[in-house]
Design a protein around this motif. Structure first.
Motif, mmCIF file in Angstrom:
data_model
loop_
_atom_site.group_PDB
_atom_site.id
_atom_site.type_symbol
_atom_site.label_atom_id
_atom_site.label_comp_id
_atom_site.label_asym_id
_atom_site.label_seq_id
_atom_site.Cartn_x
_atom_site.Cartn_y
_atom_site.Cartn_z
ATOM 1 N N GLU A 550 2.502 -5.015 -8.479
ATOM 2 C CA GLU A 550 3.388 -5.886 -7.704
ATOM 3 C C GLU A 550 3.673 -7.169 -8.481
ATOM 4 O O GLU A 550 2.809 -7.625 -9.242
ATOM 5 C CB GLU A 550 2.781 -6.255 -6.339
ATOM 6 C CG GLU A 550 2.690 -5.093 -5.360
ATOM 7 C CD GLU A 550 2.056 -5.496 -4.037
ATOM 8 O OE1 GLU A 550 2.086 -4.694 -3.104
ATOM 9 O OE2 GLU A 550 1.516 -6.630 -3.947
ATOM 10 N N LYS A 560 5.586 -8.523 1.848
ATOM 11 C CA LYS A 560 5.643 -7.097 1.504
ATOM 12 C C LYS A 560 4.510 -6.315 2.150
ATOM 13 O O LYS A 560 4.596 -5.084 2.300
ATOM 14 C CB LYS A 560 5.576 -6.911 -0.017
ATOM 15 C CG LYS A 560 6.849 -7.316 -0.743
ATOM 16 C CD LYS A 560 6.692 -7.052 -2.240
ATOM 17 C CE LYS A 560 7.947 -7.432 -3.012
ATOM 18 N NZ LYS A 560 7.775 -7.208 -4.483
ATOM 19 N N ASP A 561 3.419 -7.046 2.478
ATOM 20 C CA ASP A 561 2.243 -6.423 3.106
ATOM 21 C C ASP A 561 1.727 -5.249 2.266
ATOM 22 O O ASP A 561 1.387 -4.184 2.777
ATOM 23 C CB ASP A 561 2.587 -5.934 4.515
ATOM 24 C CG ASP A 561 1.315 -5.652 5.335
ATOM 25 O OD1 ASP A 561 0.266 -6.271 5.021
ATOM 26 O OD2 ASP A 561 1.370 -4.810 6.246
ATOM 27 N N GLY A 562 1.673 -5.467 0.947
ATOM 28 C CA GLY A 562 1.208 -4.435 0.029
ATOM 29 C C GLY A 562 -0.196 -4.710 -0.479
ATOM 30 O O GLY A 562 -1.055 -5.244 0.232
ATOM 31 N N PHE A 563 -0.417 -4.362 -1.757
ATOM 32 C CA PHE A 563 -1.743 -4.480 -2.366
ATOM 33 C C PHE A 563 -2.211 -5.935 -2.395
ATOM 34 O O PHE A 563 -3.370 -6.233 -2.108
ATOM 35 C CB PHE A 563 -1.684 -3.905 -3.790
ATOM 36 C CG PHE A 563 -3.029 -3.685 -4.410
ATOM 37 C CD1 PHE A 563 -3.834 -2.630 -4.021
ATOM 38 C CD2 PHE A 563 -3.509 -4.552 -5.388
ATOM 39 C CE1 PHE A 563 -5.083 -2.439 -4.596
ATOM 40 C CE2 PHE A 563 -4.753 -4.366 -5.968
ATOM 41 C CZ PHE A 563 -5.543 -3.299 -5.561
ATOM 42 N N LYS A 566 -3.350 -7.187 1.009
ATOM 43 C CA LYS A 566 -4.687 -6.685 1.351
ATOM 44 C C LYS A 566 -5.776 -7.479 0.619
ATOM 45 O O LYS A 566 -6.809 -7.810 1.202
ATOM 46 C CB LYS A 566 -4.790 -5.208 0.991
ATOM 47 C CG LYS A 566 -3.934 -4.300 1.878
ATOM 48 C CD LYS A 566 -4.074 -2.842 1.454
ATOM 49 C CE LYS A 566 -3.196 -1.949 2.325
ATOM 50 N NZ LYS A 566 -3.264 -0.525 1.903
#
Length: 575
Positions: A550, A560-563, A566
């Protein structure tokens, strides 16, 4: 091959070696002439009322002059051999240390520091000891044997033949033992290196050892290595010590044979009593070098085993030198670009592949990701501590492979999580960042790094000595000094690897402000573990398993609520 390399070490000392050979010949010649004088002296006093005092006086004077010349020449031999040996070992250590400086990071990462220290220091010392014995005993011993045979042949060829027939036993015995001791001494040198490496590692990490109560376990491991060293040392010493008594036994047979057979020759009128005395002296002088040479041979086995390890170290491939057309960076703007970069620590196991990113001049780039994702590797590739397998890395659109390594690395200021300070004063450690820095520049750098206040409280302020293990400084204070070094250097680009990780919260806020000032107008790569410290980064590169998964700013990546999201949220989750 090894013999030729040892010869190359001796080549610069041709004149001292020739002088040593000259004085050795004088020493051996005068030493071998003394039995002749003793024999003539005996013949001058043999029988009652047959003492020739005038002739005996001349012989005594000549004898004193002869032993005086022998003693003086032996003194010169000692001076010359010490000069040759200690200069060779000095040069060898210099070469080994210089070679270490040129080795790739890959080699240094894969070998323990103590093992490398053992090769540079201990193995070179062992080789020097063997070389010294060789010069002082081996050469003069061989000359003595050859010269003694010639003198004995002149006195009586038949008795000389008896001596020659018995002596090959000494050579055969010494040769068999020498072959065995070489491999034992080679194992001894290797075990010594392992012990040095383990000891150096444990001394440098005693806090960790005690924190995990590993004292007994480490003592067990140390005892195992030490026992291995003891066994191979005892075996090597045993076999090498057998040589001397064995050759002495053979030499005793030689001397006994000369005395018995010579006595019969005297009774038949073949030689005089004085000549028999001379022959007995020669027999003793002839056998003595065999004892010395046998000791030298075993010591040589140890020396050869040690120099073999040193040569192996010197044969390690060094970093490929900069080409003649390599450039020096000037007027650096700070653009950094990775283009389809691939790299693997182990060729069979792919790690980084097709890595691309661009850092504009003055941008602040943050590298985030789990442990082992490739953040430090990326920095190592940028600094050319490791060479990429494929692709290109550019600084201001210039391929880093076409830039001199020194110039490339000087353009970056690095503050790492693991601080490094050398033994010396605080001022010297800060001044490490810029050669020839003035006292005013050092103090200003310390002030910018917020280190000046605690330095002023030290016993001798900027002249306070830092101990070998830096015990008189806290981890945070060491970090501040490392940051001050970068302030002093004022490089056009920065690499910060969790630079404030060891600093208390209040000091961190102050240092972050100073770093903010330092990063203005400079391209900065920040490796972050605490993601809250890089919220203001211009670009965040999120890495996982060697790849950038990313890219974006902090708020963009959260949306984006991605890696990245988290990772970020995991630091605030309370279980």
């Amino acid at each position: 091959m090894r013999g030729k390399r040892i010869q190359s070490l001796l080549k610069p000392f041709r004149i001292p070696i020739c002088l040593m050979i000259l004085f050795s010949c004088i020493f051996v010649g005068t030493t071998l002439y003394t039995p002749i004088l003793i024999g003539k002296g005996v013949d001058h006093i043999f029988g009652p009322g047959q003492v020739d005092f005038p002739g005996l006086s001349k012989i005594v004077i000549l004898y004193l002059v002869t032993i005086g010349v022998a003693a003086l020449s032996q003194w010169f031999i000692g001076l010359l051999t010490n000069h040759i040996t200690y200069n060779i070992t000095k040069n060898l250590r210099n070469d080994a240390f210089a070679h270490m400086e040129k080795l790739p990071m890959e080699y240094l990462d894969q070998h323990q520091p103590g093992e490398i220290i053992s090769r540079i220091v201990t193995d070179v010392e062992q080789f020097g000891d063997g070389l010294l014995m060789g010069f002082t005993q081996l050469f003069t011993g061989i000359l003595t044997i050859v010269g003694t045979l010639l003198f004995m042949l002149l006195l009586n060829p038949k008795i000389t033949l008896l001596v020659v027939m018995i002596t090959p036993v000494s050579f055969l015995f010494a040769g068999l033992v020498a072959r065995k001791t070489y491999f034992l001494f080679k194992d001894q040198s290797k075990s010594r290196g392992e012990l040095t490496a383990f000891t150096e590692e444990m001394i440098g990490n005693q806090h960790v050892v005690k924190a995990f109560s590993r004292e007994e376990k480490n003592e067990t491991i140390f005892n195992q290595i030490n026992e291995k060293l003891r066994k191979v040392s005892v075996s090597g010493t045993f076999f090498s010590s057998v040589v001397n008594p064995g050759t002495r036994f053979v030499n005793g047979l030689v001397f006994t044979g000369v005395c018995i057979y010579g006595a019969f020759v005297v009774m038949r009128g073949g030689i005089s009593v004085g000549e028999l005395v001379s022959f007995m002296n020669y027999a003793n002088q002839y056998t003595k070098p065999f004892n010395e040479i046998s000791g030298v041979v075993t010591e040589f086995q140890n020396a050869l085993a040690c120099i073999g390890r040193v040569f192996d170290f010197l044969d390690e491939d060094v970093v490929k030198p900069d080409g003649s057309e390599a450039k020096i960076l000037t007027n650096i703007e700070g653009e950094i670009e990775f283009e389809k970069v691939a790299f693997s620590y182990v060729k069979e196991k792919e790690f980084i592949k097709d890595l691309d990113f661009l850092a504009e001049p003055g941008e602040r780039i943050a590298l985030v990701g789990p442990t082992g994702c490739g953040k430090t590797t990326l920095i190592n590739l940028l600094m050319r501590f490791y060479e990429i397998d494929e692709g290109k890395i550019y600084i201001d659109q210039q391929d880093t492979k076409e830039i001199k390594r020194g110039a490339l690395r000087e353009s970056f200021g690095m503050v790492l999580q693991d601080t490094w300070l050398k033994s010396g004063t605080i001022a010297e450690n800060i001044g490490y960042g810029k050669e020839g820095a003035t006292e005013e520049e050092i103090i200003n750098a310390a002030k910018l790094a917020r280190a000046h206040s605690f330095i002023q409280k030290m016993p001798r302020k900027y002249d306070t000595l830092i101990s070998m293990n830096e015990e008189n400084l806290s981890q945070g204070q060491k970090q501040l000094l490392s940051i001050a070094r970068v302030f002093l250097a004022k490089p056009p680009m920065l690499i910060l690897d969790e630079a404030t990780s060891s600093i208390d919260t209040l000091t961190e806020i102050r240092v972050q402000r100073a770093l903010e000032e330092l990063m203005k107008g400079r391209t900065s790569i920040v490796v972050a573990h605490r993601l809250s410290t890089i919220e203001n980064a211009d670009k965040i590169l999120v890495m996982n398993k060697g790849n950038i998964v990313e890219t974006g700013r902090h708020n963009e990546l959260l949306r984006k609520d991605g890696f990245y999201a988290k990772l970020y949220n995991s630091q605030f989750v309370v279980e």
